[in-house]
Design a protein around this motif. Structure first.
Motif: not given
Length: 237
Positions: A176, A172, A85-87, A187, A81, A89-90
């Motif tokens: 979060v 987001l 980490s999100i970047s 996070y 999160l 995945a993207m």
């Protein structure tokens, strides 16, 4: 099995500066060979992009396996999160699909977040531990992917992309934040700043640094847009 512990990471140490140098070299080489790479067959480009996406996915999967094996994993700080980490995945999605909407997020939030993370890493283990390589490989991977799609694939950031990314981030944030409250986590550093120091220390006390960060984030995004937007030929201006 990967060792649980290793040498402690020290900011601005040789290991840290070495990773920064590697990032600079990769950016320089990517810029130098951009035209040559542009001439590669689309089929071969797609294969290379997906192979790189798999390496990012594999090393990140190994990281979470290591967290479980070493009993470091917990709900309050091990979920994917964080912004990077999100970047990440993207970034994997972008490499696999080439989606231009995903590119906007990776370019703005990915570059902005990963550069900050590399400048002031929140990292406990240093070279030659696996966690050191995981941290810098994934963050450098985010930045290099965004630049690859810009310089080699011909994607261009837009001002509309800034707005879309800011909206996505602000959707987001409350989610979060709520998860942080429930899990007693931190996070995206929405409850407190990193204890070892970061750029957030320049943005005021809690909770005002979150507001300051919104402004700084927008300014950084605009600077990235101005730096990389499509140039208009002089005669058409």
């Amino acid at each position: 099995m990967i060792e649980k512990d290793g040498p402690s990471f020290v900011m601005f140490s040789t290991a840290h500066l070495g990773a920064v140098v590697v990032l600079c070299i990769i950016i320089f080489l990517l810029f130098i060979v951009r035209k040559k790479w542009s001439s590669i067959q689309p089929k071969n480009k797609r294969l290379n992009e997906r192979l790189f996406a798999l390496t990012l996915l594999i090393i990140d999967t190994i990281y979470y396996v290591w967290l479980f094996q070493t009993e470091r994993w917990n709900l309050s700080n091990s979920l994917p999160l964080e912004l990077c980490s999100i970047s990440l995945a993207m970034t994997i999605v972008l490499l696999w699909t080439g989606n231009k909407h995903v590119y906007d997020f990776v370019f703005y939030a990915g570059i902005g977040g990963a550069l900050q993370a590399i400048a002031t890493p929140v990292l406990d283990l240093s070279f030659p531990h696996f966690r050191y390589f995981h941290f810098f490989y994934t963050h450098i991977g985010i930045i290099s992917t965004a630049l690859y799609f810009t310089w080699v694939k011909g994607y261009r950031p837009t001002f509309k992309g800034i707005i879309k990314t800011m909206v996505a981030l602000n959707v987001l944030l409350p989610i979060v934040f709520a998860i942080n409250v429930v899990l007693q986590g931190n996070y995206m550093f929405l409850r407190t700043k990193p204890t070892q120091g970061s750029l957030l220390d320049l943005l005021g006390p809690y909770p005002w640094y979150i507001v300051s960060l919104e402004i700084v984030t927008f300014i950084i995004f605009v600077c990235l847009w101005l730096l990389f937007k499509k140039k208009v030929p002089f005669e058409t201006r």
